[in-house]
Motif scaffolding. Structure first.
Motif, PDB file in Angstrom:
ATOM      1  N   GLN A   1       5.323  29.006   3.988  1.00  0.00           N
ATOM      2  CA  GLN A   1       5.074  27.881   4.146  1.00  0.00           C
ATOM      3  C   GLN A   1       5.867  26.934   4.812  1.00  0.00           C
ATOM      4  OE1 GLN A   1       4.802  27.495  -0.048  1.00  0.00           O
ATOM      5  NE2 GLN A   1       2.685  27.366  -0.148  1.00  0.00           N
ATOM      6  N   VAL A   2       5.246  26.188   5.454  1.00  0.00           N
ATOM      7  CA  VAL A   2       6.427  24.893   6.196  1.00  0.00           C
ATOM      8  C   VAL A   2       5.731  23.597   6.189  1.00  0.00           C
ATOM      9  CG1 VAL A   2       7.447  26.913   7.856  1.00  0.00           C
ATOM     10  CG2 VAL A   2       5.370  25.429   8.688  1.00  0.00           C
ATOM     11  N   TRP A   3       6.445  22.661   6.131  1.00  0.00           N
ATOM     12  CA  TRP A   3       6.032  21.271   6.318  1.00  0.00           C
ATOM     13  C   TRP A   3       6.407  21.077   7.747  1.00  0.00           C
ATOM     14  CZ3 TRP A   3       3.705  18.008   3.035  1.00  0.00           C
ATOM     15  CH2 TRP A   3       3.669  18.492   1.636  1.00  0.00           C
ATOM     16  N   PHE A   4       5.739  20.199   8.364  1.00  0.00           N
ATOM     17  CA  PHE A   4       6.004  19.590   9.700  1.00  0.00           C
ATOM     18  C   PHE A   4       5.245  18.288   9.881  1.00  0.00           C
ATOM     19  CE2 PHE A   4       1.724  21.764  10.593  1.00  0.00           C
ATOM     20  CZ  PHE A   4       1.087  20.656  11.308  1.00  0.00           C
ATOM     21  N   ARG A   5       6.015  17.718  10.933  1.00  0.00           N
ATOM     22  CA  ARG A   5       5.279  16.200  11.249  1.00  0.00           C
ATOM     23  C   ARG A   5       6.175  16.241  12.705  1.00  0.00           C
ATOM     24  NH1 ARG A   5       8.480  11.685   7.640  1.00  0.00           N
ATOM     25  NH2 ARG A   5      10.746  12.374   8.039  1.00  0.00           N
ATOM     26  N   THR A   6       5.770  15.157  13.565  1.00  0.00           N
ATOM     27  CA  THR A   6       6.457  14.797  14.751  1.00  0.00           C
ATOM     28  C   THR A   6       7.871  14.240  14.453  1.00  0.00           C
ATOM     29  OG1 THR A   6       5.180  12.886  15.108  1.00  0.00           O
ATOM     30  CG2 THR A   6       4.348  14.906  16.237  1.00  0.00           C
ATOM     31  N   ASN A   7       8.611  14.343  15.319  1.00  0.00           N
ATOM     32  CA  ASN A   7       9.893  13.702  15.254  1.00  0.00           C
ATOM     33  C   ASN A   7      10.017  12.377  15.999  1.00  0.00           C
ATOM     34  OD1 ASN A   7      12.222  14.800  13.997  1.00  0.00           O
ATOM     35  ND2 ASN A   7      12.338  16.273  15.381  1.00  0.00           N
TER      36      ASN A   7
ATOM     37  N   ARG B   1      -2.896  12.640  10.441  1.00  0.00           N
ATOM     38  CA  ARG B   1      -1.951  12.263  11.353  1.00  0.00           C
ATOM     39  C   ARG B   1      -0.845  13.198  11.863  1.00  0.00           C
ATOM     40  NH1 ARG B   1      -2.358   7.073  13.088  1.00  0.00           N
ATOM     41  NH2 ARG B   1      -0.214   7.277  13.868  1.00  0.00           N
ATOM     42  N   ALA B   2      -0.596  13.551  12.825  1.00  0.00           N
ATOM     43  CA  ALA B   2       0.513  14.567  13.099  1.00  0.00           C
ATOM     44  C   ALA B   2       1.923  14.066  12.965  1.00  0.00           C
ATOM     45  CB  ALA B   2       0.335  15.146  14.648  1.00  0.00           C
ATOM     46  N   ASP B   3       1.986  12.650  12.714  1.00  0.00           N
ATOM     47  CA  ASP B   3       3.231  12.084  12.877  1.00  0.00           C
ATOM     48  C   ASP B   3       3.670  11.718  11.205  1.00  0.00           C
ATOM     49  OD1 ASP B   3       1.681   9.920  12.377  1.00  0.00           O
ATOM     50  OD2 ASP B   3       2.514   8.607  13.861  1.00  0.00           O
ATOM     51  N   GLU B   4       2.796  12.321  10.284  1.00  0.00           N
ATOM     52  CA  GLU B   4       3.009  12.259   8.890  1.00  0.00           C
ATOM     53  C   GLU B   4       2.908  13.722   8.250  1.00  0.00           C
ATOM     54  OE1 GLU B   4      -0.058  10.041   7.194  1.00  0.00           O
ATOM     55  OE2 GLU B   4       0.569   7.958   8.193  1.00  0.00           O
ATOM     56  N   TRP B   5       3.809  14.040   7.202  1.00  0.00           N
ATOM     57  CA  TRP B   5       3.858  15.370   6.822  1.00  0.00           C
ATOM     58  C   TRP B   5       2.651  15.863   6.378  1.00  0.00           C
ATOM     59  CZ3 TRP B   5       8.279  17.465   7.568  1.00  0.00           C
ATOM     60  CH2 TRP B   5       9.384  16.785   7.710  1.00  0.00           C
TER      61      TRP B   5
ATOM     62  N   GLY C   1      -4.014  30.611   7.985  1.00  0.00           N
ATOM     63  CA  GLY C   1      -3.146  29.646   7.577  1.00  0.00           C
ATOM     64  C   GLY C   1      -4.193  28.090   7.217  1.00  0.00           C
ATOM     65  N   ARG C   2      -3.708  27.213   6.438  1.00  0.00           N
ATOM     66  CA  ARG C   2      -4.492  26.000   5.849  1.00  0.00           C
ATOM     67  C   ARG C   2      -3.520  24.868   6.111  1.00  0.00           C
ATOM     68  NH1 ARG C   2      -5.678  27.281  -0.176  1.00  0.00           N
ATOM     69  NH2 ARG C   2      -3.834  27.728  -0.024  1.00  0.00           N
ATOM     70  N   ILE C   3      -3.730  23.912   6.719  1.00  0.00           N
ATOM     71  CA  ILE C   3      -2.934  22.850   6.865  1.00  0.00           C
ATOM     72  C   ILE C   3      -3.423  21.460   5.858  1.00  0.00           C
ATOM     73  CG2 ILE C   3      -2.043  21.142   8.370  1.00  0.00           C
ATOM     74  CD1 ILE C   3      -2.324  23.044  10.769  1.00  0.00           C
ATOM     75  N   PHE C   4      -2.622  21.182   5.162  1.00  0.00           N
ATOM     76  CA  PHE C   4      -2.936  19.966   3.955  1.00  0.00           C
ATOM     77  C   PHE C   4      -2.111  18.778   4.557  1.00  0.00           C
ATOM     78  CE2 PHE C   4      -3.700  24.079   1.723  1.00  0.00           C
ATOM     79  CZ  PHE C   4      -4.889  23.691   0.875  1.00  0.00           C
ATOM     80  N   THR C   5      -2.871  17.453   4.109  1.00  0.00           N
ATOM     81  CA  THR C   5      -1.918  16.151   4.143  1.00  0.00           C
ATOM     82  C   THR C   5      -1.302  16.373   2.983  1.00  0.00           C
ATOM     83  OG1 THR C   5      -3.904  15.290   3.261  1.00  0.00           O
ATOM     84  CG2 THR C   5      -3.967  15.275   5.803  1.00  0.00           C
ATOM     85  N   ALA C   6      -0.279  15.365   3.237  1.00  0.00           N
ATOM     86  CA  ALA C   6       0.779  15.366   2.124  1.00  0.00           C
ATOM     87  C   ALA C   6       0.001  14.912   0.954  1.00  0.00           C
ATOM     88  CB  ALA C   6       1.740  14.113   2.264  1.00  0.00           C
ATOM     89  N   ASP C   7      -1.158  14.176   0.868  1.00  0.00           N
ATOM     90  CA  ASP C   7      -1.871  13.988  -0.363  1.00  0.00           C
ATOM     91  C   ASP C   7      -3.070  14.977  -0.956  1.00  0.00           C
ATOM     92  OD1 ASP C   7      -3.596  13.734   1.509  1.00  0.00           O
ATOM     93  OD2 ASP C   7      -4.183  11.434   1.140  1.00  0.00           O
ATOM     94  N   GLY C   8      -3.002  16.172  -0.278  1.00  0.00           N
ATOM     95  CA  GLY C   8      -3.692  17.153  -0.602  1.00  0.00           C
ATOM     96  C   GLY C   8      -5.043  17.165  -0.266  1.00  0.00           C
ATOM     97  N   GLN C   9      -5.238  16.888   1.074  1.00  0.00           N
ATOM     98  CA  GLN C   9      -6.659  17.086   1.747  1.00  0.00           C
ATOM     99  C   GLN C   9      -6.265  18.311   2.668  1.00  0.00           C
ATOM    100  OE1 GLN C   9      -9.438  14.910   1.583  1.00  0.00           O
ATOM    101  NE2 GLN C   9      -8.366  14.348  -0.321  1.00  0.00           N
ATOM    102  N   LEU C  10      -7.338  19.244   2.537  1.00  0.00           N
ATOM    103  CA  LEU C  10      -7.521  20.419   3.460  1.00  0.00           C
ATOM    104  C   LEU C  10      -7.863  19.739   4.832  1.00  0.00           C
ATOM    105  CD1 LEU C  10      -6.979  23.244   4.163  1.00  0.00           C
ATOM    106  CD2 LEU C  10      -9.292  23.734   3.295  1.00  0.00           C
TER     107      LEU C  10
END
Length: 313
Positions: A199-205, A264-268, A287-296
């Motif tokens: 598992q990794v968290w990511f966002r744009t710098n 948004r790619a600039d949010e976690w 893999g599954r990519i979720f938004t920080a508020d839990g949306q798949l």
């Protein structure tokens, strides 16, 4: 003048292109050389002398998206990596307008270098519709800001890489992305097989604004990042460190993505990855990519070459 219906970034990359997020946006900004023909520049993958696969996939999606009306975002892509890309040469992307229907639009893209196809992608776009709704729950994970950044994590393992420049090259290659491992990465787990999950968290710098703050840009940035760590779970199952330590020879074979919900790619974003199987010199990861508020937001599947280097002598 922006010739992209989606409002994707514009302006051809230059030799003195900036680094970090501005540099990545330049890289994804293709030059339109004919109605459905685009040209992009490249950068080398950090540890191998070829173009990073996520870059080619993201650029191909840019090319496809620039031929589609803005009210039809991409909902899926399916692609194959055919040959290694040459980072010293431009890549030409030719878009085939397969179908423009009432709700769906389909595009096929072929990426060519030195007269040969190196990659091809099929992408489907859909006008927004209301329908059934459900999703898998987001797994419980630590907050991203409680985890070490790449700048903090990688130097801890510099002694494993042999070449002292590896850390610098990896940090430079990921300068546009803040990527944080929830657990130890493969290069920190050599010789200790564990559950094939990563598992990794990511966002744009940096935040996206102006012409870059466009739905297509966010999709293409997620496509770029999706190829960075997806095969990690395969390595973890066998206690292999991968390319960074040289105990695996690998490359992406195919890559598929489904975009379920806006993000948004600039949010976690949480990238939850696992491997159900490895055999025949290949490994499969999903893999599954979720938004920080839990949306798949996105589902991803990739198969890659996984070969153990032969012992010398």
């Amino acid at each position: 003048m922006n010739d992209a219906p989606h409002g994707a970034p514009h302006g051809a990359p230059k030799d003195d292109a900036p680094q970090g997020l501005p540099g990545l946006l330049d890289l994804l900004d293709l030059e339109r050389i004919d109605l459905d023909i685009f040209r992009g520049t490249s950068s080398a993958a950090p540890l191998v002398p070829r173009v990073f696969g996520g870059q080619v996939a993201a650029q191909a999606l840019v090319a496809a998206g620039r031929t589609v009306p803005a009210d039809r975002p991409a909902h899926s892509l399916h692609s194959y990596f055919l040959r290694p890309g040459d980072p010293a040469a431009p890549i030409v992307y030719t878009v085939d307008r397969i179908r423009d229907g009432f709700s769906f639009t389909t595009r096929r893209v072929v990426a060519v270098q030195h007269g040969q196809p190196i990659f091809h992608l099929s992408a489907s776009f859909q006008r927004h519709e209301e329908g059934l709704e459900h999703q898998e729950p987001m797994p419980a994970v630590p907050d991203p800001l409680s985890l070490p950044s790449g700048e903090e994590l990688l130097p801890r393992y510099a002694h494993l890489f042999g070449d002292p420049s590896v850390v610098e090259r990896m940090l430079e290659a990921r300068a546009a992305i803040d990527l944080r491992y929830v657990d130890a990465p493969p290069y920190a787990s050599v010789g200790r097989p564990r559950e094939p999950k990563s598992q990794v968290w990511f966002r744009t710098n940096g935040k996206l604004d102006g012409a870059a703050d466009d739905p297509l840009t966010h999709l293409c940035l997620a496509t770029y990042v999706s190829d960075m760590t997806l095969l990690d779970s395969i390595l973890l199952a066998h206690g292999r460190g991968g390319w960074a330590v040289g105990d695996i020879v690998g490359a992406s074979l195919d890559h598929a993505m489904w975009f379920h919900r806006p993000f948004r790619a600039d949010e976690w974003l949480l990238y939850d990855q696992e491997s159900p199987s490895a055999s025949g010199g290949r490994g499969l990861a999903k893999g599954r990519i979720f938004t920080a508020d839990g949306q798949l937001a996105v589902s991803v599947i990739q198969e890659g070459v996984m070969r153990v280097p032969r012992a010398r002598g």
